[in-house]
Scaffold this active site. Structure first.
Site, mmCIF file in Angstrom:
data_model
loop_
_atom_site.group_PDB
_atom_site.id
_atom_site.type_symbol
_atom_site.label_atom_id
_atom_site.label_comp_id
_atom_site.label_asym_id
_atom_site.label_seq_id
_atom_site.Cartn_x
_atom_site.Cartn_y
_atom_site.Cartn_z
ATOM 1 N N LYS A 1 10.737 6.692 2.935
ATOM 2 C CA LYS A 1 10.588 7.080 1.540
ATOM 3 C C LYS A 1 9.163 6.499 0.988
ATOM 4 O O LYS A 1 8.534 7.590 0.347
ATOM 5 C CB LYS A 1 11.690 6.515 0.487
ATOM 6 C CG LYS A 1 13.063 6.792 0.820
ATOM 7 C CD LYS A 1 14.042 6.478 -0.303
ATOM 8 C CE LYS A 1 13.970 4.883 -0.549
ATOM 9 N NZ LYS A 1 14.656 4.170 0.627
ATOM 10 N N ILE B 1 6.394 5.763 2.426
ATOM 11 C CA ILE B 1 5.383 6.306 3.019
ATOM 12 C C ILE B 1 5.179 7.667 2.442
ATOM 13 O O ILE B 1 3.974 8.035 2.125
ATOM 14 C CB ILE B 1 5.212 6.091 4.586
ATOM 15 C CG1 ILE B 1 5.350 4.728 4.815
ATOM 16 C CG2 ILE B 1 4.148 6.867 5.239
ATOM 17 C CD1 ILE B 1 4.082 3.975 4.704
ATOM 18 N N LYS C 1 25.047 16.899 9.317
ATOM 19 C CA LYS C 1 25.935 16.470 8.391
ATOM 20 C C LYS C 1 25.717 15.282 7.382
ATOM 21 O O LYS C 1 25.976 15.158 6.375
ATOM 22 C CB LYS C 1 27.430 16.472 9.043
ATOM 23 C CG LYS C 1 28.557 16.004 8.233
ATOM 24 C CD LYS C 1 29.030 17.256 7.202
ATOM 25 C CE LYS C 1 29.591 18.620 8.013
ATOM 26 N NZ LYS C 1 29.751 19.453 7.026
ATOM 27 N N GLY D 1 1.243 -18.810 5.086
ATOM 28 C CA GLY D 1 2.649 -19.183 5.398
ATOM 29 C C GLY D 1 3.190 -20.571 4.642
ATOM 30 O O GLY D 1 2.178 -21.144 4.171
ATOM 31 N N CYS E 1 -5.564 -18.171 3.325
ATOM 32 C CA CYS E 1 -4.493 -19.180 2.593
ATOM 33 C C CYS E 1 -4.169 -20.417 3.399
ATOM 34 O O CYS E 1 -5.067 -21.149 3.453
ATOM 35 C CB CYS E 1 -3.388 -18.369 2.225
ATOM 36 S SG CYS E 1 -2.481 -19.258 0.956
ATOM 37 N N HIS F 1 -5.719 -14.331 -0.399
ATOM 38 C CA HIS F 1 -5.309 -13.284 0.463
ATOM 39 C C HIS F 1 -6.075 -12.243 0.411
ATOM 40 O O HIS F 1 -5.559 -11.137 -0.296
ATOM 41 C CB HIS F 1 -3.675 -13.279 0.117
ATOM 42 C CG HIS F 1 -2.557 -14.127 0.610
ATOM 43 N ND1 HIS F 1 -2.196 -14.364 1.753
ATOM 44 C CD2 HIS F 1 -2.475 -15.233 -0.163
ATOM 45 C CE1 HIS F 1 -1.433 -15.516 1.754
ATOM 46 N NE2 HIS F 1 -1.677 -16.097 0.685
ATOM 47 N N GLU G 1 -6.416 -9.953 2.176
ATOM 48 C CA GLU G 1 -5.725 -8.789 2.867
ATOM 49 C C GLU G 1 -5.052 -7.691 1.920
ATOM 50 O O GLU G 1 -4.789 -6.504 2.099
ATOM 51 C CB GLU G 1 -4.663 -9.143 4.080
ATOM 52 C CG GLU G 1 -3.435 -9.827 3.583
ATOM 53 C CD GLU G 1 -3.775 -11.489 3.299
ATOM 54 O OE1 GLU G 1 -2.830 -12.177 3.329
ATOM 55 O OE2 GLU G 1 -4.803 -11.957 3.393
#
Length: 547
Positions: free
Chosen positions: A20, A22, A191, A351, A378, A523, A525
């Protein structure tokens, strides 16, 4: 309610995880390519208040908005496809709605009235949608889960009622359903999709578009059958089979015939300019002469979604550098120098918790002593500083998160001021966008400056006339570098190349002796895009390309 905004509501049927997000983001990318300002929002039925404490192995990466809200990884997809900054209004969880309603009721905000799902819950959801769509031409709302889930019903009712407020002509309902292939009978079964659409109709919503997800291209008869049994025009039922890259989905959507329906909805038949997407897609599909091998030193190696922003940033950086990317997952719990030696460069992502941290510190030590290209994110910065401090003479250097103490004189990383005693709770971290000032003449200053000068990357980066470089990056952490240990860290080969504007917090470090050894407390990214790669990732891969 008067509005100039058009709304697209996306629901899913049969099962979750059918794409959904994407699909919705791809339609948003197409509409943006037509010149519209498009925003997106996720409404999730989980009773969590935010995604900060969700298990990343089960739910994937926790994404952070620019204003510091911990969210579902789908918001990362939204930003990558639409190149806009999500906010606290871009995510609405059931838990946050219930929390706000209960707090309002306790404060007397309902004047003694009975508080109910309808109208109070549904009204508040509609308020959130209206806030999230402010200043947008088109606002896309994805409803998490599947039609028929008990916890999702109030959201479905809210989007049904929303059409009454803004006018049905300003709303488009899209349903993504799954049609499974039954291998024993060698046939596709419609179905489950028919039943999902029947349930949706039962809740008062007849979709304007139905996207049929299949593993392989399905015969047109499958879509026509779903249309016939669901009371929907056959032109509005399209097939979206699996493809190799999510970034090719916008082209799949265009081929499906959906564009004509979207054009009717917005009243504009202008062709979308997908040239940049086409270039990126072509690069991604090309087998280049050069392959770079990147080792991702991580503790969650069983689910790629736990680091999806990192891996997508690396893939985009490789495509823009016109090299192939070979990604090697290195388990931080049992990583060895042999693992590090086998790759061209190392990435240590963020992490929490002690598990796997020694492997990440070992990776930083190896990179420093072997001039191995290194990008720390991080926790990757903290691992680098601990490694350098150990090399610089701090015996058993570590983080307070992992047992180091001031008394032992080894707390190279320590708890942020005001956060002591809150380590096990949610919502207490340094979250969202924070500024940093880069050191003149540093590698990171040059990397960001070159990106701005080329016009490829901005996102809050400013290169001043006096040569200063100021950046804004997203954060998600509690612990900081203890600057008391900077002499030992520098002795170990690392220098600070970026701090908070007041100089109190370390934001970037690098090793002058290495070709590319850069780490940031942020972060980056989260701000990297397929069409606009973050400069740290771009230059990291560029360094590997030139080895």
């Amino acid at each position: 309610m008067k509005t100039r905004c058009k709304y697209i509501f996306v629901t899913g049927g049969v099962l979750s995880g059918v794409g959904k997000g994407i699909t919705a983001a791809s339609m948003g990318a197409i509409l943006k390519a037509k010149g519209y300002k498009v925003t997106m929002q996720k409404c999730d039925p989980y009773l969590n208040v935010d995604a900060g404490l969700l298990n990343p192995v089960e739910h994937g990466e926790c994404f952070v908005t620019h204003d510091g809200v911990e969210t579902d990884l789908d918001l990362g997809h939204y930003e990558r496809f639409l190149d806009f900054g999500t906010s606290k209004y871009s995510i609405t969880l059931s838990g946050s709605i219930y929390k706000e309603l209960i707090e309002r009721e306790r404060a007397g905000g309902f004047h003694g009235k009975t508080v109910q799902l309808v109208p109070h819950f549904t009204d508040l959801v509609q308020e959130k949608i209206a806030l999230a769509s402010k200043d947008s031409d088109i606002h896309i709302v994805e409803i998490g889960g599947t039609i028929g889930d008990y916890e999702g019903l109030p959201f479905v009712e809210a989007i049904r009622l929303f059409a009454n407020k803004v006018g049905r002509r300003n709303c488009l309902y899209l349903s993504v359903v799954y049609v499974p292939w039954i291998n024993t009978s060698k046939e596709l079964k419609t179905k489950p999709a028919q039943n999902a659409l029947k349930d949706l109709r039962g809740f008062g919503i007849i979709p304007d578009i139905v996207c049929v997800r299949t593993e392989k291209p399905a015969p047109r008869a499958i879509c026509e059958k779903i249309a016939a049994f669901s009371g929907i025009s056959s032109d509005a039922v399209v097939n979206l089979p699996d493809i190799n890259s999510v970034y090719d989905v916008p082209f799949n959507v265009l081929k499906s015939g959906v564009l004509e329906i979207l054009n009717d909805f917005v009243g504009d038949d202008k062709e979308p300019d997908m040239s940049k997407w086409a270039d990126f897609s072509a690069w991604r599909a090309t087998d280049f002469d050069k392959t770079v091998k990147v080792g991702l030193v991580a503790k969650y190696v069983g689910n790629e979604d736990t680091y999806i922003c990192v891996t997508e940033a690396l893939k985009a950086a490789a495509a823009h550098n016109k090299v192939n990317l070979e990604l090697k997952w290195i388990n931080a719990e049992d990583a060895t120098e042999k693992d590090f030696e086998s790759v061209d460069g190392l990435v240590v992502p963020g992490g929490f918790g002690v598990r796997g941290t020694e492997g990440k510190i070992l990776a930083a030590e190896y990179a420093l002593s072997h001039n191995k290209p290194y990008l720390g994110l991080c926790l990757g910065l903290q691992a680098a500083c601990i490694a350098a401090a150990r090399i610089g003479g701090v015996k058993n250097a570590n983080s307070e998160e992992f047992g180091a103490t001031e008394k032992d004189g080894n707390n190279v990383i320590y708890i942020m001021e005001g956060q002591k005693g809150k380590e096990s709770t949610g919502g207490t971290m340094r979250l969202g966008d924070y500024p940093a000032k880069l050191k003149k003449g540093s590698l990171v200053a040059r990397v960001y400056s070159e990106a701005v000068e080329s016009g490829e990357y901005v996102y809050g980066t400013k290169v001043l006339k006096n040569g200063d470089v100021n950046v804004i990056e997203r954060h998600r952490h509690r612990y900081e570098v203890n600057q008391k240990f900077l002499p030992e860290i520098e002795k170990g080969g690392i220098v600070v190349s970026g701090t908070s504007p007041d100089g109190k917090l370390v934001e970037f470090v690098e090793s002058p002796a290495c070709e590319f050894f850069v780490a940031t407390q942020a972060h980056p990214e989260f701000k990297s895009r397929p069409l606009n790669v973050h400069p740290l990732f771009y230059h990291f891969v560029k360094t590997l390309k030139n080895l």
